[in-house]
Design an enzyme around this catalytic site. Structure first.
Site, PDB file in Angstrom:
ATOM      1  CB  CYS A   1      21.003   3.501  52.929  1.00  0.00           C
ATOM      2  SG  CYS A   1      21.912   4.537  52.250  1.00  0.00           S
TER       3      CYS A   1
ATOM      4  CG  ASP B   1      19.310   6.900  48.256  1.00  0.00           C
ATOM      5  OD1 ASP B   1      18.302   7.699  49.122  1.00  0.00           O
ATOM      6  OD2 ASP B   1      19.893   6.617  47.473  1.00  0.00           O
TER       7      ASP B   1
ATOM      8  NE  ARG C   1      17.579   6.988  45.663  1.00  0.00           N
ATOM      9  CZ  ARG C   1      18.517   6.776  44.781  1.00  0.00           C
ATOM     10  NH1 ARG C   1      18.584   6.939  43.824  1.00  0.00           N
ATOM     11  NH2 ARG C   1      19.733   6.736  45.367  1.00  0.00           N
TER      12      ARG C   1
ATOM     13  CG  HIS D   1      19.028   1.474  48.669  1.00  0.00           C
ATOM     14  ND1 HIS D   1      19.850   2.990  47.291  1.00  0.00           N
ATOM     15  CD2 HIS D   1      19.587   2.141  49.495  1.00  0.00           C
ATOM     16  CE1 HIS D   1      20.155   3.711  47.941  1.00  0.00           C
ATOM     17  NE2 HIS D   1      20.844   2.719  49.158  1.00  0.00           N
TER      18      HIS D   1
ATOM     19  CB  CYS E   1      23.415   1.875  47.560  1.00  0.00           C
ATOM     20  SG  CYS E   1      24.424   2.555  49.573  1.00  0.00           S
TER      21      CYS E   1
END
Length: 208
Positions: free
Chosen positions: A41, A43, A45, A97, A100
């Site tokens: 992803c 993302d 983080r 994750h 998400c």
């Protein structure tokens, strides 16, 4: 983090690597032979190399919203083709994750503009597994399970590709489904039973 700080950080990193090995970047420039294609992803983080402890050159990485693998996405198909046919990776990992945002957005009935066709792929995952998901009354648990099922379906999409099927037959390429738990930082192997998942549908997608 501002832009100037990024360049300072980069110089510190360069100095650190050269201090350990004066030929570090010269060796790095000679080419790559990663063992893993990591599909994750976007993302901010969830940084692929950091969570795996991978060094430069050890993982070929593709990231997008909610770690999707669509046969209509030329970027994803090109990455898989290059990783499998040119780099000869031995493992393909699809890693989602918990927490998400894309998966959570797909669970909601909102018009999100240009994101609609992308999130529709996740909503299709929900539709495929509706019977299982509707029996989960806790919304957070349902959300976490959809994250896992999305990883599973994207692994199936990887397996559908001709490059992966050929490599699996000829050199035992393996596909893995993982999830990162944001609250603990741990990677979880979903241990997907692909023989069971693909039973009854692989005759449709099998390529000679």
């Amino acid at each position: 983090m501002n832009i100037e700080q990024i360049f300072k950080n980069n110089q510190n990193w360069v100095n650190e690597k050269l201090g350990t090995d004066p030929n570090y970047f010269k060796n790095l420039s000679n080419g790559q032979s990663p063992e893993i294609l990591y599909i994750g992803c976007s993302d901010s983080r969830v940084t692929a190399e950091e969570i795996m402890g991978a060094k430069p050159g050890e993982a070929f990485v593709m990231r997008n919203i909610s770690n999707m693998v669509s046969n209509l996405d030329l970027s994803a198909m090109s990455v898989i083709n290059y990783a499998v046919s040119v780099l000869k990776v031995n493992h393909i990992v699809v890693c989602g994750h918990y927490g998400c945002g894309g998966v959570k957005a797909a669970m909601q009935s909102k018009d999100l503009g240009i994101l609609n066709p992308w999130l529709r792929n996740i909503r299709d995952v929900y539709r495929l597994h509706r019977d299982e998901l509707k029996d989960i009354t806790d919304e957070e648990q349902k959300y976490r399970r959809l994250v896992e099922l999305n990883v599973q379906e994207q692994c199936v999409n990887v397996i559908k590709t001709a490059d992966v099927q050929l490599a699996a037959r000829n050199r035992n390429l393996n596909v893995h489904g993982w999830v990162m738990d944001m609250e603990t930082g741990k990677l979880i192997d979903l241990k997907i039973d692909f023989d069971k998942v693909l039973k009854g549908i692989m005759e449709i997608y099998h390529l000679d």
